[in-house]
Each structure stands twice: as structure tokens, then as C-alpha cells.
Scaffold this active site. Structure first.
Site, PDB file in Angstrom:
ATOM      1  N   HIS A 107     -12.070   7.766  -1.178  1.00  0.00           N
ATOM      2  CA  HIS A 107     -12.630   6.453  -0.830  1.00  0.00           C
ATOM      3  C   HIS A 107     -13.502   6.527   0.417  1.00  0.00           C
ATOM      4  CE1 HIS A 107      -8.508   6.149  -2.550  1.00  0.00           C
ATOM      5  NE2 HIS A 107      -9.157   5.448  -3.457  1.00  0.00           N
TER       6      HIS A 107
HETATM    7 FE1  FES Z   1      -8.571   6.907   0.305  1.00  0.00          FE
HETATM    8 FE2  FES Z   1      -8.775   9.260   1.534  1.00  0.00          FE
HETATM    9  S1  FES Z   1     -10.081   7.574   1.693  1.00  0.00           S
HETATM   10  S2  FES Z   1      -7.272   8.611   0.119  1.00  0.00           S
END
Ligand code: FES
Length: 128
Positions: free
Chosen positions: A93
């Protein structure tokens, strides 16, 4: 799990290795002077989880960064030497960590943890 010893001599400046301790990936990074400087010159006010680089590394071995390579968001494994801060980038993410493994951007709430470790010689550490 038992402590492990890691020989640092094969890790050139600017490179890293990943080892496993207690089933967790541990990144060991031999930072360049520029990366150390970046980590040390960052104001704490810029950090979501304020910690000095000094608190995250060992005196006299400032070039070495040792962190648990598990993103503090939802547990993906970040990629070293990627992202806007030249540290770690989490592809899940988009969390970005700096050259001290501190969270700088994205959804992760906390810095990459520093596992318990010590230098047993100038070129060897014991983790755990
Ligand atoms: Fe979501 Fe690393 S940014 S698990």
C-alpha cells in the site's frame, strides 16, 4: 528461537542482506555516509514515529542499520533501497521508510522495529 550470528564482511557499503531470525526477515544495511547523514539530519518534527537515528543504531557502528523487515501497516515485506527516502518501500500500500527505517509516508503507523542485537566484533553481530 536462538540468537544468530551474522558476518557483516560480505556486505559492501550501500548494500544490504536479509537474514531470518525467529521466522522474521531482518534487513542488515551497510549505509553510505550520505544515507547516515540523511538519517541524522532529519528533524524529529518530520517524523510520524519520532525516533533519532542514534537511538536506532549502535554508537561506533553508525553505518549499520538492522531492522525487522515487516511493514508496520499490514505486515508485507518492504523492499530495500526503494522509495522516495532511499530506505524501504512497501509494495502493498505504498508505505515509505527512510534510511533509518522510519516511516515517512503512507499508511504504516510505526517505524520498522529494531531487533535486539549487539556487535560481538567489528564485523559480526549477534541478533537475539
Ligand atoms: Fe500496507 Fe505495507 S503499506 S502492508
Amino acid at each position: 528461537g536462538a540468537p544468530i550470528e551474522v558476518d557483516l564482511t560480505p556486505i559492501a557499503q550501500g548494500q544490504d542482506i536479509k537474514v531470518f531470525w525467529r521466522g522474521q526477515p531482518i534487513y542488515i544495511m551497510n549505509r553510505t555516509p550520505k544515507q547516515v547523514e540523511e538519517a541524522r539530519n532529519t528533524p524529529l518534527s518530520d517524523l510520524k514515529d519520532p525516533q533519532t537515528d542514534q537511538a536506532r543504531t549502535k554508537e561506533g557502528h553508525e553505518n549499520w542499520l538492522v531492522v525487522v523487515g515487516i511493514c508496520t501497516h499490514l505486515g508485507c515485506i518492504p523492499i530495500a533501497h526503494e522509495g522516495n527516502y532511499d530506505g524501504f518501500f512497501c509494495p502493498c500500500h505504498g508505505s515509505q521508510y527512510d534510511t533509518s527505517g522510519r516511516i515517512r509516508q503512507g499508511p504504516a503507523p510505526l517505524n520498522l522495529p529494531v531487533p535486539p542485537y549487539q556487535f560481538v566484533s567489528d564485523s559480526k553481530i549477534q541478533i537475539g
